[in-house]
Design a protein around this motif. Structure first.
Motif, PDB file in Angstrom:
ATOM      1  N   GLU A  85       7.961  51.355  15.715  1.00 42.81           N
ATOM      2  CA  GLU A  85       7.773  51.384  14.261  1.00 42.81           C
ATOM      3  C   GLU A  85       8.559  50.249  13.615  1.00 42.81           C
ATOM      4  OE1 GLU A  85       7.032  56.202  13.823  1.00 42.81           O
ATOM      5  OE2 GLU A  85       8.935  55.345  13.161  1.00 42.81           O
ATOM      6  N   GLY A  86       7.901  49.515  12.769  1.00 42.25           N
ATOM      7  CA  GLY A  86       8.549  48.377  12.144  1.00 42.25           C
ATOM      8  C   GLY A  86       8.879  48.658  10.698  1.00 42.25           C
ATOM      9  N   ALA A  87       8.957  47.584   9.933  1.00 40.87           N
ATOM     10  CA  ALA A  87       9.331  47.693   8.532  1.00 40.87           C
ATOM     11  C   ALA A  87       8.334  48.539   7.750  1.00 40.87           C
ATOM     12  CB  ALA A  87       9.435  46.302   7.912  1.00 40.87           C
ATOM     13  N   SER A  88       7.073  48.608   8.241  1.00 44.84           N
ATOM     14  CA  SER A  88       6.036  49.329   7.489  1.00 44.84           C
ATOM     15  C   SER A  88       6.372  50.816   7.358  1.00 44.84           C
ATOM     16  CB  SER A  88       4.689  49.163   8.184  1.00 44.84           C
ATOM     17  OG  SER A  88       4.767  49.694   9.490  1.00 44.84           O
ATOM     18  N   VAL A  89       7.116  51.351   8.320  1.00 41.72           N
ATOM     19  CA  VAL A  89       7.461  52.772   8.254  1.00 41.72           C
ATOM     20  C   VAL A  89       8.566  53.016   7.217  1.00 41.72           C
ATOM     21  CG1 VAL A  89       8.422  54.697   9.593  1.00 41.72           C
ATOM     22  CG2 VAL A  89       6.619  53.283  10.558  1.00 41.72           C
ATOM     23  N   GLY A  90       9.357  52.008   6.975  1.00 37.66           N
ATOM     24  CA  GLY A  90      10.293  52.077   5.862  1.00 37.66           C
ATOM     25  C   GLY A  90      11.365  53.140   5.956  1.00 37.66           C
ATOM     26  N   GLY A  91      11.668  53.565   7.098  1.00 36.74           N
ATOM     27  CA  GLY A  91      12.752  54.529   7.263  1.00 36.74           C
ATOM     28  C   GLY A  91      13.287  54.409   8.672  1.00 36.74           C
ATOM     29  N   SER A  92      14.387  55.102   8.952  1.00 33.56           N
ATOM     30  CA  SER A  92      14.933  55.025  10.299  1.00 33.56           C
ATOM     31  C   SER A  92      15.782  56.254  10.580  1.00 33.56           C
ATOM     32  CB  SER A  92      15.756  53.749  10.466  1.00 33.56           C
ATOM     33  OG  SER A  92      16.788  53.702   9.505  1.00 33.56           O
ATOM     34  N   TYR A  93      16.115  56.410  11.852  1.00 34.45           N
ATOM     35  CA  TYR A  93      16.967  57.524  12.291  1.00 34.45           C
ATOM     36  C   TYR A  93      18.409  57.042  12.241  1.00 34.45           C
ATOM     37  CZ  TYR A  93      12.601  59.658  13.500  1.00 34.45           C
ATOM     38  OH  TYR A  93      11.342  60.195  13.412  1.00 34.45           O
ATOM     39  N   GLU A  94      19.218  57.723  11.471  1.00 36.23           N
ATOM     40  CA  GLU A  94      20.541  57.194  11.163  1.00 36.23           C
ATOM     41  C   GLU A  94      21.638  58.188  11.503  1.00 36.23           C
ATOM     42  OE1 GLU A  94      20.397  55.998   7.056  1.00 36.23           O
ATOM     43  OE2 GLU A  94      18.705  54.653   7.439  1.00 36.23           O
ATOM     44  N   SER A  95      22.777  57.635  11.901  1.00 36.61           N
ATOM     45  CA  SER A  95      23.968  58.456  12.093  1.00 36.61           C
ATOM     46  C   SER A  95      25.159  57.671  11.563  1.00 36.61           C
ATOM     47  CB  SER A  95      24.157  58.802  13.574  1.00 36.61           C
ATOM     48  OG  SER A  95      25.203  59.735  13.712  1.00 36.61           O
ATOM     49  N   TYR A  96      25.961  58.347  10.779  1.00 39.69           N
ATOM     50  CA  TYR A  96      27.036  57.683  10.031  1.00 39.69           C
ATOM     51  C   TYR A  96      28.375  57.918  10.720  1.00 39.69           C
ATOM     52  CZ  TYR A  96      23.609  57.210   6.318  1.00 39.69           C
ATOM     53  OH  TYR A  96      22.498  56.858   5.600  1.00 39.69           O
ATOM     54  N   PHE A  97      29.228  56.917  10.687  1.00 39.34           N
ATOM     55  CA  PHE A  97      30.568  57.103  11.259  1.00 39.34           C
ATOM     56  C   PHE A  97      31.583  56.290  10.469  1.00 39.34           C
ATOM     57  CE2 PHE A  97      30.985  53.015  13.513  1.00 39.34           C
ATOM     58  CZ  PHE A  97      29.652  52.619  13.622  1.00 39.34           C
ATOM     59  N   GLU A  98      32.820  56.728  10.547  1.00 37.00           N
ATOM     60  CA  GLU A  98      33.904  56.029   9.859  1.00 37.00           C
ATOM     61  C   GLU A  98      34.885  55.509  10.892  1.00 37.00           C
ATOM     62  OE1 GLU A  98      36.079  58.402   7.063  1.00 37.00           O
ATOM     63  OE2 GLU A  98      37.358  56.727   6.453  1.00 37.00           O
TER      64      GLU A  98
END
Ligand SMILES: *[C@@H]1O[C@H](CO)[C@@H](O)[C@H](O)[C@H]1NC(C)=O
Length: 254
Positions: free
Chosen positions: A174-187
């Motif tokens: 999936e490229g930019a056309s999907v406009g979202g992504s699977y994300e995980s945040y860390f500090e």
């Protein structure tokens, strides 16, 4: 201290090795009577449920056969920037200053080579909108089957004004056309070289920074884009702006 599953497998393996349990050994292991196997683990170690030491009884019965041996933990190196010849080729910038008309942020991802060490550095300059919108990111595309692993690990050090980062993944090409992504945040802790463990099951689908709970889960067998990003925090309680650096030794799946 709670050990990660990977560290736990290693700890179990070390205990098994110290107790004379060797992979493929034909003979049943011999333990000195009364030897405190658990004493080999650091004080305060918490054993995770479902993981058992190969032997906890002092005299194993020969009839029981060879002990089940925990295999060595798997760790797949995705990038090791410390290795001579490593490059940052293939990482491209995706910052709001490159991807959005209103964006004003920028960064750089470069290989730092010194006489004594080598690593990659992600520099970022966040110039967010008044509401916090803004990001600096770098992305590498490829094809990774990480279904045998439970986490992404990152050995890195953060300095500067900002310490909240995220890893963002895409699957199935999936490229930019999907406009979202699977994300995980860390500090990151300020100024400390740290190994961060980011569980693969912590990745959730976000569209422009907003969680979309209805999205299908990440297909870890077919990851096709791997990104690192620092963000202004349009949807978070805190805001980030200004300059930061993230020095990266390596990124693995474990
Ligand atoms: C990365 O490479 C270095 C050698 O430069 C090695 O010592 C280290 O173990 C490697 N890291 C991983 C996670 O394999």
């Amino acid at each position: 201290m709670v050990l990660t599953p990977g560290a736990m497998r290693r700890a179990v393996w070390m205990v098994a090795a110290a107790a004379g349990v060797v992979a493929g050994a034909a003979a049943a292991p011999q333990l000195a009577p009364g030897r405190p196997v658990l004493g080999l683990l650091p004080a305060g170690t918490v054993l995770l449920p479902g993981l058992r030491l190969a032997h906890t009884s002092p005299v194993p019965s020969v009839a029981a056969g060879p002990a089940p041996v925990t295999p060595e933990p798997m760790e797949r190196v995705l990038w090791n920037f410390t290795v001579p010849g490593a490059t940052v080729d293939g990482w491209t910038e995706s910052s709001d200053g490159t991807a959005r008309q209103a964006g004003m942020s920028t960064g750089a991802f470069k290989l730092q080579k010194t006489a004594r060490f080598q690593r990659a550095v992600m520099f970022s300059l966040l110039n967010p909108q008044p509401n916090g919108a803004g990001f600096v990111g770098f992305v590498s595309t490829g094809n990774w089957d990480l279904s045998q692993f439970s986490a992404i690990r990152l050995r890195a050090r953060a300095q500067g004004e900002n310490f909240h980062y995220k890893v963002y993944l895409k699957h199935h090409g999936e490229g930019a056309s999907v406009g979202g992504s699977y994300e995980s945040y860390f500090e990151m802790p300020p100024g400390q070289l740290t190994t961060v463990t980011i569980p693969l099951d912590s990745f959730a689908f976000y569209y422009r920074g907003q969680l979309e709970p209805g999205a299908p889960p990440l297909d870890t067998a077919d990851i096709t884009s791997f990104g690192l990003q620092i963000y202004g925090g349009v949807y978070s309680e805190f805001k980030q702006s200004g300059v930061a650096s993230l020095e990266i030794d390596w990124i693995t799946a474990a």
